[in-house]
Enzyme design. Structure first.
Site, PDB file in Angstrom:
ATOM      1  N   GLY A 148       2.724   2.391  10.975  1.00 49.98           N
ATOM      2  CA  GLY A 148       2.501   1.571  12.163  1.00 49.98           C
ATOM      3  C   GLY A 148       2.371   0.094  11.838  1.00 49.98           C
ATOM      4  O   GLY A 148       3.018  -0.751  12.455  1.00 49.98           O
ATOM      5  N   HIS A 201      -6.953  -2.597  14.939  1.00 47.57           N
ATOM      6  CA  HIS A 201      -7.177  -1.842  13.697  1.00 47.57           C
ATOM      7  C   HIS A 201      -6.889  -2.722  12.469  1.00 47.57           C
ATOM      8  O   HIS A 201      -7.716  -2.825  11.568  1.00 47.57           O
ATOM      9  CB  HIS A 201      -6.281  -0.598  13.707  1.00 47.57           C
ATOM     10  CG  HIS A 201      -6.400   0.251  12.484  1.00 47.57           C
ATOM     11  ND1 HIS A 201      -7.212   1.350  12.417  1.00 47.57           N
ATOM     12  CD2 HIS A 201      -5.810   0.157  11.263  1.00 47.57           C
ATOM     13  CE1 HIS A 201      -7.120   1.905  11.217  1.00 47.57           C
ATOM     14  NE2 HIS A 201      -6.267   1.188  10.491  1.00 47.57           N
ATOM     15  N   GLU A 202      -5.734  -3.332  12.460  1.00 47.89           N
ATOM     16  CA  GLU A 202      -5.366  -4.128  11.279  1.00 47.89           C
ATOM     17  C   GLU A 202      -6.284  -5.331  11.150  1.00 47.89           C
ATOM     18  O   GLU A 202      -6.684  -5.701  10.053  1.00 47.89           O
ATOM     19  CB  GLU A 202      -3.902  -4.575  11.345  1.00 47.89           C
ATOM     20  CG  GLU A 202      -2.885  -3.454  11.550  1.00 47.89           C
ATOM     21  CD  GLU A 202      -3.026  -2.284  10.598  1.00 47.89           C
ATOM     22  OE1 GLU A 202      -3.488  -2.487   9.461  1.00 47.89           O
ATOM     23  OE2 GLU A 202      -2.693  -1.142  10.997  1.00 47.89           O
ATOM     24  N   GLU A 245       0.859  -1.185   0.000  1.00 41.58           N
ATOM     25  CA  GLU A 245       0.000   0.000   0.000  1.00 41.58           C
ATOM     26  C   GLU A 245       0.901   1.243   0.000  1.00 41.58           C
ATOM     27  O   GLU A 245       1.865   1.247   0.764  1.00 41.58           O
ATOM     28  CB  GLU A 245      -0.904   0.042   1.241  1.00 41.58           C
ATOM     29  CG  GLU A 245      -1.952   1.149   1.130  1.00 41.58           C
ATOM     30  CD  GLU A 245      -2.946   1.164   2.302  1.00 41.58           C
ATOM     31  OE1 GLU A 245      -2.762   0.391   3.260  1.00 41.58           O
ATOM     32  OE2 GLU A 245      -3.880   1.962   2.240  1.00 41.58           O
ATOM     33  N   GLU A 278     -10.213   3.669   6.124  1.00 40.54           N
ATOM     34  CA  GLU A 278      -9.437   4.134   7.285  1.00 40.54           C
ATOM     35  C   GLU A 278     -10.301   4.829   8.332  1.00 40.54           C
ATOM     36  O   GLU A 278     -10.168   4.565   9.528  1.00 40.54           O
ATOM     37  CB  GLU A 278      -8.281   5.025   6.841  1.00 40.54           C
ATOM     38  CG  GLU A 278      -7.236   4.318   5.978  1.00 40.54           C
ATOM     39  CD  GLU A 278      -6.665   3.062   6.614  1.00 40.54           C
ATOM     40  OE1 GLU A 278      -6.847   2.850   7.832  1.00 40.54           O
ATOM     41  OE2 GLU A 278      -6.031   2.265   5.889  1.00 40.54           O
ATOM     42  N   HIS A 319      -9.595  -4.373   9.630  1.00 40.82           N
ATOM     43  CA  HIS A 319      -9.529  -4.121   8.193  1.00 40.82           C
ATOM     44  C   HIS A 319      -9.931  -5.354   7.377  1.00 40.82           C
ATOM     45  O   HIS A 319     -10.270  -5.233   6.199  1.00 40.82           O
ATOM     46  CB  HIS A 319      -8.101  -3.735   7.782  1.00 40.82           C
ATOM     47  CG  HIS A 319      -7.829  -2.260   7.761  1.00 40.82           C
ATOM     48  ND1 HIS A 319      -8.685  -1.349   7.195  1.00 40.82           N
ATOM     49  CD2 HIS A 319      -6.756  -1.539   8.190  1.00 40.82           C
ATOM     50  CE1 HIS A 319      -8.153  -0.125   7.289  1.00 40.82           C
ATOM     51  NE2 HIS A 319      -6.985  -0.219   7.893  1.00 40.82           N
ATOM     52  N   MET A 370       0.317  -2.880   8.693  1.00 34.83           N
ATOM     53  CA  MET A 370      -0.359  -3.036   7.402  1.00 34.83           C
ATOM     54  C   MET A 370      -1.219  -4.289   7.384  1.00 34.83           C
ATOM     55  O   MET A 370      -0.778  -5.357   7.772  1.00 34.83           O
ATOM     56  CB  MET A 370       0.718  -3.090   6.309  1.00 34.83           C
ATOM     57  CG  MET A 370       0.163  -3.245   4.925  1.00 34.83           C
ATOM     58  SD  MET A 370      -0.839  -1.799   4.441  1.00 34.83           S
ATOM     59  CE  MET A 370      -2.053  -2.608   3.403  1.00 34.83           C
ATOM     60  N   GLU A 371      -2.445  -4.102   6.859  1.00 37.05           N
ATOM     61  CA  GLU A 371      -3.485  -5.120   6.951  1.00 37.05           C
ATOM     62  C   GLU A 371      -3.486  -6.139   5.834  1.00 37.05           C
ATOM     63  O   GLU A 371      -4.554  -6.693   5.508  1.00 37.05           O
ATOM     64  CB  GLU A 371      -4.843  -4.409   6.986  1.00 37.05           C
ATOM     65  CG  GLU A 371      -5.259  -3.731   5.658  1.00 37.05           C
ATOM     66  CD  GLU A 371      -4.947  -2.249   5.546  1.00 37.05           C
ATOM     67  OE1 GLU A 371      -4.011  -1.788   6.238  1.00 37.05           O
ATOM     68  OE2 GLU A 371      -5.608  -1.552   4.759  1.00 37.05           O
ATOM     69  N   ASN A 372      -2.346  -6.479   5.217  1.00 38.90           N
ATOM     70  CA  ASN A 372      -2.311  -7.467   4.132  1.00 38.90           C
ATOM     71  C   ASN A 372      -3.167  -8.686   4.482  1.00 38.90           C
ATOM     72  O   ASN A 372      -3.142  -9.167   5.608  1.00 38.90           O
ATOM     73  CB  ASN A 372      -0.874  -7.929   3.904  1.00 38.90           C
ATOM     74  CG  ASN A 372       0.097  -6.784   3.913  1.00 38.90           C
ATOM     75  OD1 ASN A 372      -0.011  -5.889   3.104  1.00 38.90           O
ATOM     76  ND2 ASN A 372       1.000  -6.776   4.879  1.00 38.90           N
TER      77      ASN A 372
HETATM   78  N1  0A1 Z   1      -3.294   0.751   5.825  1.00 38.96           N
HETATM   79  C1  0A1 Z   1      -2.368   0.897   6.911  1.00 38.96           C
HETATM   80  C2  0A1 Z   1      -1.491   2.071   6.820  1.00 38.96           C
HETATM   81  C3  0A1 Z   1      -0.350   1.983   5.899  1.00 38.96           C
HETATM   82  C4  0A1 Z   1      -0.312   2.786   4.794  1.00 38.96           C
HETATM   83  C5  0A1 Z   1       0.796   2.830   3.984  1.00 38.96           C
HETATM   84  C6  0A1 Z   1       1.863   2.034   4.319  1.00 38.96           C
HETATM   85  O1  0A1 Z   1       3.019   2.072   3.579  1.00 38.96           O
HETATM   86  C7  0A1 Z   1       3.334   3.187   2.909  1.00 38.96           C
HETATM   87  C8  0A1 Z   1       1.844   1.211   5.413  1.00 38.96           C
HETATM   88  C9  0A1 Z   1       0.717   1.194   6.194  1.00 38.96           C
HETATM   89  C10 0A1 Z   1      -3.180   1.131   8.169  1.00 38.96           C
HETATM   90  O2  0A1 Z   1      -4.139   1.875   8.135  1.00 38.96           O
HETATM   91  O3  0A1 Z   1      -2.826   0.610   9.194  1.00 38.96           O
HETATM   92 ZN    ZN Z   2      -5.885   1.409   8.539  1.00 36.75          ZN
END
Ligand code: 0A1
Ligand code: ZN
Length: 876
Positions: free
Chosen positions: A271, A307-308, A131, A330, A311, A273-275
């Site tokens: 912080g 949070h993750e 992301e 978000e 998601h 990432m929700e992969n």
């Molecule tokens: N989606 C994640 C936040 C996130 C966005 C970008 C990143 O890399 C550039 C990493 C994490 C969240 O909301 O936790």
């Molecule tokens: Zn998020």
């Protein structure tokens, strides 16, 4: 030597230009042969023309920093006549059929990837971050969230270096290969956008657990960390299981794979990432031991893990059509994690903390050069829009919607949203429409909250007619202009309220007022005496309230039944007095402790043991930045002098009670992280901080207590609170404590970050010199985002008195650091620009120096588009 070409500014992407993708991808088969400098990625894509898009003869794929090694269409090699490299790194395949498979093979170098986007190395292990647009750094692909595909991923690596091979979905086989290599395959049955793709590979160990969903699915949970950190994952695992249960109980949402893995990495831009099925976390939000993590760290872990996890439904199963819709996932997911955390302990204290963060981060953004709506209309670099506005204000907007339609309708709306849009990439309008259809409430005007930037000001007037007993509240709203939006319309503002009688009793009439126009009157009949209005209970709308008198604020601080309003009224009262004192500093008058403020403080101390966590919040004075935000022209020196004076005066006045609290709250039992224990430590440490600033013997006693607490070292919360007190003082023990801390923790990155941050935010006159020296310290590493933020961010955003030094040296330092960082990690560099952007708030001389810092960055040849966007918008 040739002159550098004048650079043309990078293009602006506009929401109104959205077009559906010309091609869709049904299936992605990836094969990654991992190697530090020469990873090979084979991708086989099943593509077809999108019936909903304008027909296109050519296929265009995104790509960045890829070396193309081979390409085949339906099995036949593609020659140079059919392939074109696009500016920026993409690939065009000419003249493709309606449906076909495309195979590509590319080479990439994880070791050369200091941007931490795409596939990179951290401590010898492989991680990905896709992301927003990192997948294109792994393979050629239509890298946009509205292309959802099913993925299988085969990983191949050296077995000794990479015993662990993880990707999204469920495991689907593994085996040995010649030359000490091995492979593993993962299949993700759920279609997903490319930004949710992930790979983790390396020498990691797992803490394992299980969770059974309410329909009986057995889920294997794993948290992967570096060897030696297995013992520090317990809190994260516990938070995960509570999140899984909460989402079932609250929204009926169950997990949908057989495994849920988390991997922790020390080099990470954000912080976490929700992969899908494989969350990747900054170690800061996983690892915790009582000796190394503070209570705030424990709370951060709980929130970010939740949070993750949340998601998985709000973001992954239902995702965003395009990046302008970022708040769709978000804002909603922050709202969900806030609600979850509130349910775990004291909801009032949680709300106070959330509002404090909103005011500290989002309000300045909304009043500054980067102000943008929750759903932005344009961007240059999407990474610049992972903002407090999209996240926190977005969560406030969801919260308001829930308040307007009611909890039960909100739940129905969530059910409808997911039923309608499962496995789709949708828009904020789709979300609002689900809420509207489920509740039968017209939300069309409410949607303005997503479109209009700026924090609305809410002004209250009231009048009482004694003869008839009629009380009238007049509420008026206005939103200041923001870049590109000179005119604003009124927004629907839900004002949760009550009325308090002169004796402090709650009167009938409490409820929800909806202010829809620029100004509206609300009347209440049959009141025996003029009440005091308690407005924005629970902070029912993200607005700036004004118009109450000091007297009314003091009354609410003492009597309101709503804890948020009680806290906030005390804060507003203190702010008014602090603004008055700043003027006295400026005209060099001697300062005196305002008696009204002392009374509020004393009352908070009197009731402190009833609710220590609340008391700890109530004792904290509004921050220097918050006070600056209320001034037409800030005066950082005067504000700092005033706040230091007040802290000292309150410490002196109340020293016996502060010392008593510090003593009474001493812990003897084991460390516990429940809300009550956290609250007691917060109150104890707030008392200590005041005591240490007291004059004379009391202050000396405070510092002695800090030394003792530092040495006793019972847990990181207490140690760090004591160290902060010492670091902020002139105590002879100061340097020895900092040295001892460094000596003890130099091998623990996360603890060492705290050591850097404490020194960077200590408001001593020599702070900048210290920060410059720390930037040359052998333990400093610009390439590690946590470390860069602990020094540079903590100074520029957390030390206003020294950052705004009249010499401009603080600004120069930040500009130098942004320039150095932009060559290494553009995302982190661009984020650090923000404090320089708020130059309009400062006086003309400081403003000019801040602009000079921005101009210096802008003059740098080869600046990234992200930093360019932040700096150029900040100068506009
Ligand atoms: N989606 C994640 C936040 C996130 C966005 C970008 C990143 O890399 C550039 C990493 C994490 C969240 O909301 O936790
Ligand atoms: Zn998020």
């Amino acid at each position: 030597m040739a002159e550098t070409e004048p650079q043309s500014p990078p293009p602006t992407i506009r929401r109104e230009d959205y077009r559906p993708p010309a091609f869709l991808v049904d299936q992605v088969d990836l094969h990654l042969a991992l190697h530090p400098t020469a990873t090979r990625v084979k991708a086989k894509l099943a593509l077809r023309r999108n019936p909903a898009a304008a027909p296109a003869a050519d296929l265009e794929l995104d790509g960045e920093a890829l070396t193309l090694l081979a390409a085949r269409l339906d099995g036949a090699p593609l020659g140079a006549d059919r392939l074109a490299h696009l500016p920026g790194g993409g690939l065009r395949v000419a003249d493709v059929p309606a449906a076909f498979t495309l195979e590509t093979e590319v080479g990439i170098s994880p070791e050369a990837n200091s941007e931490l986007s795409g596939l990179y190395l951290s401590g010898g292990n492989y991680f990905t971050q896709c992301e927003a647009e990192g997948f294109r750094r792994i393979t050629y692909f239509p890298d946009r969230p509205d292309v959802m595909a099913r993925y299988t991923t085969t990983l191949e690596a050296d077995r000794a270096a990479c015993p662990v091979l993880l990707s999204n979905g469920n495991p689907d086989g593994a085996g040995e290969l010649p030359d000490g290599r091995h492979w593993a395959r993962w299949v993700d049955p759920h279609p997903k956008p490319s930004y949710l793709f992930a790979v983790v590979a390396g020498d990691l160990v797992a803490m394992r657990d299980r969770f059974t969903t309410r329909s009986g699915r057995k889920v294997a949970l794993g948290i992967y960390v570096r060897k030696g950190d297995e013992d520090a994952c317990g809190h994260a695992m516990d938070s995960l299981k509570r999140s899984m249960a909460w989402d079932e109980d609250t929204y009926g949402l169950e997990y949908d794979l057989d495994v849920f893995n988390i991997a922790a990495v020390s080099d990470f831009n954000m912080g976490a990432m929700e992969n899908k099925g494989l969350n990747v976390f900054n170690t800061k939000y996983i690892l915790a031991r009582p000796e190394t993590a503070t209570d705030a760290d424990y709370e951060g872990i709980e929130t970010v893990v939740a949070h993750e996890y949340f998601h998985n439904w709000t973001g992954n199963r239902v995702t965003c059509r395009d990046w302008f819709q970022l708040s769709l996932k978000e804002g909603l997911t922050v709202f969900r994690d806030q609600h979850f955390s509130a349910d775990q302990g004291s909801a009032a204290v949680k709300r106070i903390g959330d509002v404090r963060r909103l005011r500290a981060a989002q309000f300045p953004e909304d009043a500054g050069p980067m102000a943008h709506p929750v759903r932005p209309d344009s961007y240059v670099e999407i990474n610049n829009f992972y903002t407090a506005t999209v996240y926190q204000k977005g969560a406030e907007v969801v919260r308001m919607m829930r308040r307007l339609i009611g909890e039960a309708n909100f739940r129905k709306g969530m059910d409808l949203y997911i039923a309608r849009h499962d496995n789709q990439a949708v828009t904020i309008e789709d979300f609002v429409r689900a809420m509207q259809d489920a509740s039968g409430t017209d939300l069309s005007r409410f949607a303005r909250w997503y479109a209009q930037a700026g924090t609305p000001a809410l002004r209250v007037r009231d009048a009482f007619d004694k003869a008839s007993g009629r009380y009238t509240l007049t509420l008026a709203q206005s939103t200041p202009p923001t870049p590109g939006q000179p005119e604003k319309q009124p927004v629907p503002i839900p004002v949760a309220m009550g009325l308090i009688g002169p004796d402090g009793a709650e009167l009938p009439g409490a409820g929800l007022l909806l202010l829809e126009e620029a100004e509206q009157g609300f009347t209440f009949e049959g009141l025996p005496a003029k009440p005091v209005p308690s407005l924005l209970r629970g902070y029912s709308a993200p607005v700036k309230l004004s118009g109450l008198s000091l007297e009314q604020l003091g009354f609410l601080a003492a009597h309101d039944t709503d804890p948020f309003v009680r806290w906030d009224s005390a804060q507003q009262y203190a702010t008014a007095e602090m603004l008055r004192l700043v003027e006295e500093v400026r005209s060099q008058k001697p300062l005196a402790l305002p008696e009204g403020l002392a009374a509020i403080f004393g009352a908070a101390l009197d009731r402190a043991m009833e609710d220590p966590a609340f008391a700890a919040e109530a004792l904290v004075l509004p921050s220097e930045d918050f006070v600056a935000d209320q001034m037409a022209v800030a005066d950082p020196e005067a504000i700092h002098a005033m706040r230091q004076f007040l802290r000292g005066a309150l410490g002196t006045r109340f020293s016996p009670r502060l010392a008593a609290l510090h003593g009474a709250l001493e812990e003897t039992g084991p460390y516990r992280i429940d809300g009550a224990s956290i609250g007691r430590r917060a109150l104890r440490n707030a008392s200590l901080a005041y005591l240490a600033r007291a004059e004379g013997a009391a202050g000396a006693e405070g510092l002695a207590r800090a030394e003792q607490q530092f040495e006793a070292g019972r847990n990181m919360t207490d140690v760090l609170a004591a160290l902060r007190v010492l670091a902020d003082s002139d105590s002879p023990a100061r340097q020895a404590a900092l040295d001892a801390f460094h000596g003890k923790w130099r091998h623990d990155d996360l603890v060492l970050d705290k050591w850097f941050a404490i020194q960077a935010s200590a408001a001593r006159p020599d702070a900048l010199e210290a920060v410059r020296a720390l930037a040359r310290h052998p333990d400093f590493d610009l390439r590690n985002p946590n470390r860069a933020r602990s020094l540079i961010g903590a100074f520029a955003a957390g030390n206003p008195a020294r950052f705004h030094d009249a010499s401009g040296d603080g600004y120069r330092f930040l500009a130098e650091m942004v320039i150095a960082l932009d060559a290494v990690n553009t995302q982190v560099a661009a984020r650090l620009v923000s404090p320089l952007g708020l130059w309009k708030r400062q006086d003309a001389a400081r403003g000019a120096l801040m602009r000079a810092g921005l101009e210096r960055i802008l003059a740098r040849p080869g600046l990234s588009k992200g930093t360019y966007e932040k700096v150029s918008k900040s100068l506009a």
